[in-house]
Design a protein around this motif. Structure first.
Motif, PDB file in Angstrom:
ATOM      1  N   ALA A  50      18.438 -75.123 -46.110  1.00  0.00           N
ATOM      2  CA  ALA A  50      18.118 -73.705 -46.256  1.00  0.00           C
ATOM      3  C   ALA A  50      17.204 -73.481 -47.451  1.00  0.00           C
ATOM      4  N   GLN A  51      17.482 -74.183 -48.548  1.00  0.00           N
ATOM      5  CA  GLN A  51      16.632 -74.071 -49.734  1.00  0.00           C
ATOM      6  C   GLN A  51      15.216 -74.552 -49.439  1.00  0.00           C
ATOM      7  N   ALA A  52      15.101 -75.678 -48.742  1.00  0.00           N
ATOM      8  CA  ALA A  52      13.777 -76.205 -48.408  1.00  0.00           C
ATOM      9  C   ALA A  52      13.046 -75.303 -47.432  1.00  0.00           C
ATOM     10  N   LEU A  53      13.763 -74.718 -46.466  1.00  0.00           N
ATOM     11  CA  LEU A  53      13.110 -73.846 -45.481  1.00  0.00           C
ATOM     12  C   LEU A  53      12.566 -72.585 -46.139  1.00  0.00           C
ATOM     13  N   ILE A  54      13.346 -72.015 -47.059  1.00  0.00           N
ATOM     14  CA  ILE A  54      12.861 -70.827 -47.774  1.00  0.00           C
ATOM     15  C   ILE A  54      11.607 -71.161 -48.568  1.00  0.00           C
ATOM     16  N   ALA A  55      11.609 -72.314 -49.238  1.00  0.00           N
ATOM     17  CA  ALA A  55      10.434 -72.719 -50.007  1.00  0.00           C
ATOM     18  C   ALA A  55       9.256 -72.998 -49.102  1.00  0.00           C
ATOM     19  N   ALA A  56       9.494 -73.583 -47.933  1.00  0.00           N
ATOM     20  CA  ALA A  56       8.401 -73.896 -47.021  1.00  0.00           C
ATOM     21  C   ALA A  56       7.780 -72.635 -46.448  1.00  0.00           C
ATOM     22  N   THR A  69       3.205 -77.609 -38.341  1.00  0.00           N
ATOM     23  CA  THR A  69       3.658 -78.744 -37.531  1.00  0.00           C
ATOM     24  C   THR A  69       4.644 -79.611 -38.316  1.00  0.00           C
ATOM     25  N   THR A  70       4.355 -79.821 -39.609  1.00  0.00           N
ATOM     26  CA  THR A  70       5.260 -80.614 -40.445  1.00  0.00           C
ATOM     27  C   THR A  70       6.620 -79.942 -40.569  1.00  0.00           C
ATOM     28  N   VAL A  71       6.607 -78.622 -40.739  1.00  0.00           N
ATOM     29  CA  VAL A  71       7.880 -77.898 -40.834  1.00  0.00           C
ATOM     30  C   VAL A  71       8.686 -78.067 -39.546  1.00  0.00           C
ATOM     31  N   VAL A  72       8.026 -77.960 -38.398  1.00  0.00           N
ATOM     32  CA  VAL A  72       8.731 -78.113 -37.123  1.00  0.00           C
ATOM     33  C   VAL A  72       9.265 -79.536 -36.959  1.00  0.00           C
ATOM     34  N   VAL A  73       8.429 -80.533 -37.313  1.00  0.00           N
ATOM     35  CA  VAL A  73       8.827 -81.934 -37.167  1.00  0.00           C
ATOM     36  C   VAL A  73      10.033 -82.246 -38.047  1.00  0.00           C
ATOM     37  N   VAL A  74      10.131 -81.607 -39.210  1.00  0.00           N
ATOM     38  CA  VAL A  74      11.235 -81.889 -40.132  1.00  0.00           C
ATOM     39  C   VAL A  74      12.485 -81.093 -39.766  1.00  0.00           C
ATOM     40  N   PHE A  75      12.315 -79.774 -39.533  1.00  0.00           N
ATOM     41  CA  PHE A  75      13.496 -78.925 -39.412  1.00  0.00           C
ATOM     42  C   PHE A  75      14.105 -78.929 -38.006  1.00  0.00           C
ATOM     43  N   GLN A 123       7.673 -78.550 -57.564  1.00  0.00           N
ATOM     44  CA  GLN A 123       8.061 -79.530 -56.552  1.00  0.00           C
ATOM     45  C   GLN A 123       7.813 -78.961 -55.155  1.00  0.00           C
ATOM     46  N   PRO A 124       7.224 -79.732 -54.255  1.00  0.00           N
ATOM     47  CA  PRO A 124       7.033 -79.256 -52.884  1.00  0.00           C
ATOM     48  C   PRO A 124       8.376 -79.160 -52.160  1.00  0.00           C
ATOM     49  N   TRP A 125       8.419 -78.322 -51.135  1.00  0.00           N
ATOM     50  CA  TRP A 125       9.685 -78.109 -50.429  1.00  0.00           C
ATOM     51  C   TRP A 125      10.220 -79.385 -49.787  1.00  0.00           C
ATOM     52  N   ILE A 126       9.338 -80.298 -49.445  1.00  0.00           N
ATOM     53  CA  ILE A 126       9.791 -81.513 -48.771  1.00  0.00           C
ATOM     54  C   ILE A 126      10.608 -82.407 -49.701  1.00  0.00           C
ATOM     55  N   PHE A 127      10.454 -82.207 -51.019  1.00  0.00           N
ATOM     56  CA  PHE A 127      11.223 -83.000 -51.977  1.00  0.00           C
ATOM     57  C   PHE A 127      12.719 -82.701 -51.885  1.00  0.00           C
ATOM     58  N   PHE A 128      13.057 -81.449 -51.529  1.00  0.00           N
ATOM     59  CA  PHE A 128      14.464 -81.063 -51.479  1.00  0.00           C
ATOM     60  C   PHE A 128      15.253 -81.854 -50.427  1.00  0.00           C
ATOM     61  N   LEU A 129      14.551 -82.485 -49.500  1.00  0.00           N
ATOM     62  CA  LEU A 129      15.212 -83.157 -48.377  1.00  0.00           C
ATOM     63  C   LEU A 129      15.226 -84.682 -48.507  1.00  0.00           C
ATOM     64  N   VAL A 130      14.801 -85.204 -49.670  1.00  0.00           N
ATOM     65  CA  VAL A 130      14.773 -86.663 -49.820  1.00  0.00           C
ATOM     66  C   VAL A 130      16.169 -87.249 -49.650  1.00  0.00           C
TER      67      VAL A 130
END
Length: 411
Positions: A50-56, A69-75, A123-130
């Motif tokens: 949720a934190q990463a999605l809000i940032a994205a 596309t990256t957001v869809v591929v990840v989430f 930090q980019p939003w994708i970092f929150f999901l490492v």
């Protein structure tokens, strides 16, 4: 009512083998632990997701097709993984798909955003999901790949972040901190998951061994009861045939004696296969013999202890079974004829070379020579049984008590 041995064998064959893997009962703790890990991962991943999605959503434009596309591929795989963890189905597959999809999206991150699109401290939003990718690998992959994922993902993020910043100096400081933090946290997460699973597997293994031991003891007790009943039947039929032959005077009496003898011999031949199944030569620990002796004391209601001496070793299963059954007969005799007075058992192991078991009581004793020839409790159940496995048996009885010594030594 006589019991059909075939029905007993058929019933035992329908009981699940304690050694079978992936059964519901034997992996109960492991399955419960997997369920707990999935729920915990779902809660933590939902918060970070949720934190990463809000940032994205706050940093992208819908006209930015690569970013969308990256957001869809990840989430999309992340949502599927969360649902799988909640309902408890297809957790490994969904987690594996997200772990791989996130790794690919992270590797392609420099192609999605422009260099210096973010400041070094942002930090980019994708970092929150490492670490979400790390826990997904924990649910999906074997242990070695889990640790590889926990070590590799932070360095992939660090490389991607430096590429985005064109390896400028200010990016090195913040990236080094992010990589070290995620690396330590990821290794801790994988280590905890491995530890919890190992504990659960140990509990399941201990339960399986306990069930196997109980099943073996129950089978041994049932076989002994059946053997005693069969021995009594054979003894009666053979003895009756011999008595009839001795007293036969007329032709008709001799024919009846011959028929009785033939029937007794037929029964003896039919039981040969059952007698041959009285154990195997698979090694059994002398500690297991002590366990069986204590179980015999409990079943017979005797108030005594089993004293262990010497070293622990392995002896053939056939010898161990014969020794336990002979000792059980001696204990039963002490309980029946001496009321268990002063009953004491000593099991002295000699490593893999053998074992000696001594059963003593302080009863009135008896004279072995005065035991009737038709009494099989001592002759068959103790002496003959130990002789059948190349063991030894001795009885010393007097007015001060009885001592039964059973032994087996490797030749």
């Amino acid at each position: 009512m006589p019991v059909d041995p075939l029905s007993i064998r058929d019933a035992w064959s329908k009981i699940p083998s304690p050694g079978a893997a992936e059964t519901e009962f034997e992996r109960f703790t492991g399955k419960r632990m997997e369920r707990i890990l999935a729920i915990v991962v779902a809660i933590g991943s939902a918060a970070l997701g949720a934190q990463a999605l809000i940032a994205a959503v706050g940093t992208m434009s819908f006209a930015d097709v690569p970013h969308v596309t990256t957001v869809v591929v990840v989430f999309a795989p992340l949502t599927a993984m969360l649902l799988a963890c909640v309902i408890g189905r297809a957790v490994r597959v969904a987690s594996g798909v997200f772990a791989i999809a996130y790794a690919l999206a992270l590797a392609a991150w420099p192609l999605v955003v422009d260099p210096f699109d973010n400041a070094a401290g942002d930090q980019p939003w994708i970092f929150f999901l490492v670490n979400v990718g790390v826990v997904a690998a924990m649910l999906a992959f074997p242990v070695r790949i889990q640790f590889a994922w926990a070590v590799g993902m932070p360095f992939v993020y660090g490389y991607v972040r430096l590429v985005q910043g064109e390896f400028s100096r200010e990016f090195w400081v913040t990236t080094a901190f992010d990589v070290s933090f995620t690396l330590i946290l990821g290794v801790i997460i994988i280590s905890l998951g491995w530890m919890f699973r190992s504990v659960a597997a140990g509990v399941d293994e201990a339960r399986g061994q306990a069930v196997a031991s109980y099943a073996s003891a129950a089978a041994a007790a049932a076989a002994e009861e059946e053997r005693v009943a069969m021995s009594a039947l054979m003894h009666d039929s053979v003895l009756a045939a011999l008595i009839a032959g001795e007293r036969a005077e007329g032709e008709r009496a001799r024919e009846l004696a011959v028929a009785m003898a033939r029937e007794a011999l037929t029964r003896l031949a039919n039981t040969e296969g059952a007698v041959a199944q009285e154990g195997s030569d698979e090694p059994v620990g002398t500690a297991q013999i002590v366990v069986e002796l204590r179980r015999s004391l409990s079943e017979l209601g005797a108030d005594a202890i089993v004293e262990e001496r010497g070293g622990i070793g392995l002896i053939p299963g056939r010898a161990a079974r014969a020794l336990v059954l002979a000792a059980r007969q001696a204990i039963g005799n002490a309980v029946a004829h001496a009321n268990g007075r002063g009953l004491h058992i000593i099991a002295e192991g000699h490593g893999d070379e053998g074992i000696r078991v001594t059963i003593s009581d302080t009863g009135p004793g008896f004279d072995i020579d005065e035991i009737g020839a038709d009494r099989l409790g001592i002759r068959a159940s103790i002496f003959a049984r130990m002789a059948g496995v190349a063991g030894t048996a001795g009885i010393d009885s007097g007015e001060h008590g009885t001592i039964v010594t059973l032994g087996w030594e490797r030749s």
